[in-house]
Design a protein around this motif. Sequence first.
Motif, mmCIF file in Angstrom:
data_model
loop_
_atom_site.group_PDB
_atom_site.id
_atom_site.type_symbol
_atom_site.label_atom_id
_atom_site.label_comp_id
_atom_site.label_asym_id
_atom_site.label_seq_id
_atom_site.Cartn_x
_atom_site.Cartn_y
_atom_site.Cartn_z
ATOM 1 N N GLY A 169 -18.416 -29.284 -40.547
ATOM 2 C CA GLY A 169 -16.837 -29.858 -40.657
ATOM 3 C C GLY A 169 -15.980 -28.834 -40.568
ATOM 4 N N TRP A 170 -14.740 -29.229 -40.173
ATOM 5 C CA TRP A 170 -13.481 -28.196 -40.523
ATOM 6 C C TRP A 170 -13.270 -27.702 -41.633
ATOM 7 N N ARG A 171 -13.367 -28.433 -42.425
ATOM 8 C CA ARG A 171 -12.821 -27.917 -43.965
ATOM 9 C C ARG A 171 -13.794 -26.819 -44.340
ATOM 10 N N LYS A 172 -15.094 -27.055 -44.151
ATOM 11 C CA LYS A 172 -16.124 -25.968 -44.564
ATOM 12 C C LYS A 172 -15.919 -24.830 -43.812
ATOM 13 N N GLY A 173 -15.705 -25.096 -42.289
ATOM 14 C CA GLY A 173 -15.423 -24.056 -41.457
ATOM 15 C C GLY A 173 -14.180 -22.947 -41.931
ATOM 16 N N ALA A 174 -13.093 -23.857 -42.137
ATOM 17 C CA ALA A 174 -11.972 -23.121 -42.804
ATOM 18 C C ALA A 174 -12.176 -22.313 -44.022
ATOM 19 N N PHE A 175 -13.250 -22.777 -44.896
ATOM 20 C CA PHE A 175 -13.533 -22.007 -46.159
ATOM 21 C C PHE A 175 -14.440 -20.765 -45.508
ATOM 22 N N LEU A 176 -15.098 -21.009 -44.633
ATOM 23 C CA LEU A 176 -16.130 -19.845 -44.061
ATOM 24 C C LEU A 176 -15.175 -18.826 -43.289
ATOM 25 N N GLY A 177 -14.101 -19.386 -42.792
ATOM 26 C CA GLY A 177 -12.994 -18.382 -42.001
ATOM 27 C C GLY A 177 -12.423 -17.460 -43.138
ATOM 28 N N PHE A 178 -12.228 -18.208 -44.365
ATOM 29 C CA PHE A 178 -11.612 -17.418 -45.307
ATOM 30 C C PHE A 178 -12.329 -16.449 -45.884
ATOM 31 N N VAL A 179 -13.776 -16.704 -46.029
ATOM 32 C CA VAL A 179 -14.782 -15.846 -46.527
ATOM 33 C C VAL A 179 -14.581 -14.634 -45.300
ATOM 34 N N MET A 180 -14.653 -14.931 -44.061
ATOM 35 C CA MET A 180 -14.557 -13.782 -43.177
ATOM 36 C C MET A 180 -13.548 -12.925 -43.229
ATOM 37 N N GLY A 181 -12.175 -13.506 -43.738
ATOM 38 C CA GLY A 181 -11.039 -12.886 -43.818
ATOM 39 C C GLY A 181 -11.168 -12.042 -45.154
ATOM 40 N N LEU A 182 -11.851 -12.348 -46.311
ATOM 41 C CA LEU A 182 -12.120 -11.532 -47.314
ATOM 42 C C LEU A 182 -12.922 -10.494 -47.176
ATOM 43 N N ILE A 183 -14.023 -10.857 -46.417
ATOM 44 C CA ILE A 183 -15.126 -9.539 -46.023
ATOM 45 C C ILE A 183 -14.538 -8.465 -45.081
ATOM 46 N N SER A 184 -13.456 -8.843 -44.354
ATOM 47 C CA SER A 184 -12.543 -7.858 -43.580
ATOM 48 C C SER A 184 -11.607 -7.131 -44.370
ATOM 49 N N MET A 185 -11.006 -7.920 -45.320
ATOM 50 C CA MET A 185 -9.949 -7.233 -46.322
ATOM 51 C C MET A 185 -10.715 -6.229 -47.071
ATOM 52 N N LEU A 186 -11.721 -6.712 -47.703
ATOM 53 C CA LEU A 186 -12.712 -5.741 -48.684
ATOM 54 C C LEU A 186 -13.137 -4.592 -47.916
ATOM 55 N N ASN A 187 -13.621 -5.054 -46.637
ATOM 56 C CA ASN A 187 -14.288 -3.716 -46.083
ATOM 57 C C ASN A 187 -13.042 -2.663 -45.629
ATOM 58 N N SER A 188 -12.070 -3.304 -45.535
ATOM 59 C CA SER A 188 -10.734 -2.288 -44.844
ATOM 60 C C SER A 188 -10.213 -1.449 -46.144
ATOM 61 N N THR A 189 -10.531 -2.165 -47.030
ATOM 62 C CA THR A 189 -9.925 -1.538 -48.610
ATOM 63 C C THR A 189 -10.887 -0.536 -49.005
ATOM 64 N N ILE A 190 -12.375 -0.808 -48.956
ATOM 65 C CA ILE A 190 -13.179 0.109 -49.352
ATOM 66 C C ILE A 190 -13.656 1.023 -48.605
ATOM 67 N N ALA A 191 -13.768 0.593 -47.269
ATOM 68 C CA ALA A 191 -14.046 1.820 -46.098
ATOM 69 C C ALA A 191 -13.075 1.817 -45.215
ATOM 70 N N PRO A 192 -11.958 2.677 -45.527
ATOM 71 C CA PRO A 192 -10.846 2.335 -44.427
ATOM 72 C C PRO A 192 -11.004 3.401 -43.269
ATOM 73 N N ILE A 193 -10.580 2.906 -42.131
ATOM 74 C CA ILE A 193 -10.426 3.579 -40.832
ATOM 75 C C ILE A 193 -9.181 3.577 -40.579
ATOM 76 N N PRO A 194 -8.702 4.150 -39.474
ATOM 77 C CA PRO A 194 -7.031 4.309 -39.092
ATOM 78 C C PRO A 194 -6.397 2.999 -38.969
ATOM 79 N N THR A 195 -7.328 1.889 -38.551
ATOM 80 C CA THR A 195 -6.426 0.545 -38.330
ATOM 81 C C THR A 195 -6.639 -0.583 -39.637
ATOM 82 N N SER A 196 -7.163 0.148 -40.696
ATOM 83 C CA SER A 196 -7.450 -0.577 -42.017
ATOM 84 C C SER A 196 -6.264 -1.444 -42.207
ATOM 85 N N PHE A 197 -4.934 -0.765 -42.173
ATOM 86 C CA PHE A 197 -3.740 -1.358 -42.702
ATOM 87 C C PHE A 197 -3.444 -2.777 -42.277
#
Length: 194
Positions: A58-86
């Motif tokens: 369902g879309w509510r749980k899908g939205a939560f999974l999307g939030f987790v994807m965003g969190l993974i992206s943010m954490l990865n960009s913070t911990i292992a930055p590359i030129p576009t991590s900003f």
Amino acid sequence: MTQSKKTSKASDIAILSIFIAIMIVVHLLSKIVYTFWPFPIQPTLLHVPVIIGSIVLGWRKGAFLGFVMGLISMLNSTIAPIPTSFLFSPFAPNGNGWSLFVAFVPRILVGILPFFIYKLAKNRFGAGLAGFLGSATNTVLVLESAFLLFNNQLNMTFKALIATIIATNSIAEAIAAAILTAAIVPILLKLKKS
């Protein structure tokens, strides 16, 4: 709360946990594989569990999974930055509050839209279309947000933005998402009904 509601809630949490674990494994395996990957195209598959979760759970749980994807992206960009991590982390050099928008909003929408796209055609084709358009949503919204919010740092023309969308991994990602979603969703939906 009745026993069946407690069981259903526990089952939902377990299923969400499995999807999150799959996302973490996909992310880590991608990092390892792309270290040795000889090709210039490096498609990400992290959005595929979000798309599949949206359709199956369902879309509510899908939205939560999307939030987790965003969190993974943010954490990865913070911990292992590359030129576009900003673009994805306010903690990376040149990042700011808009980085959170780029990291989270497109990914949350990736968790919402496939559910409604699949509802238009509840079959393998509908699942593939939801996978393709869910992946395209991620690519287009992330790049469009980056273009609108960080163009001072990127110094990109609209023509260059369109070329980037077409020339990057986006087509390979969308095709992979369509194939995987069309293959996996019918199986999971059948298992869910039994």
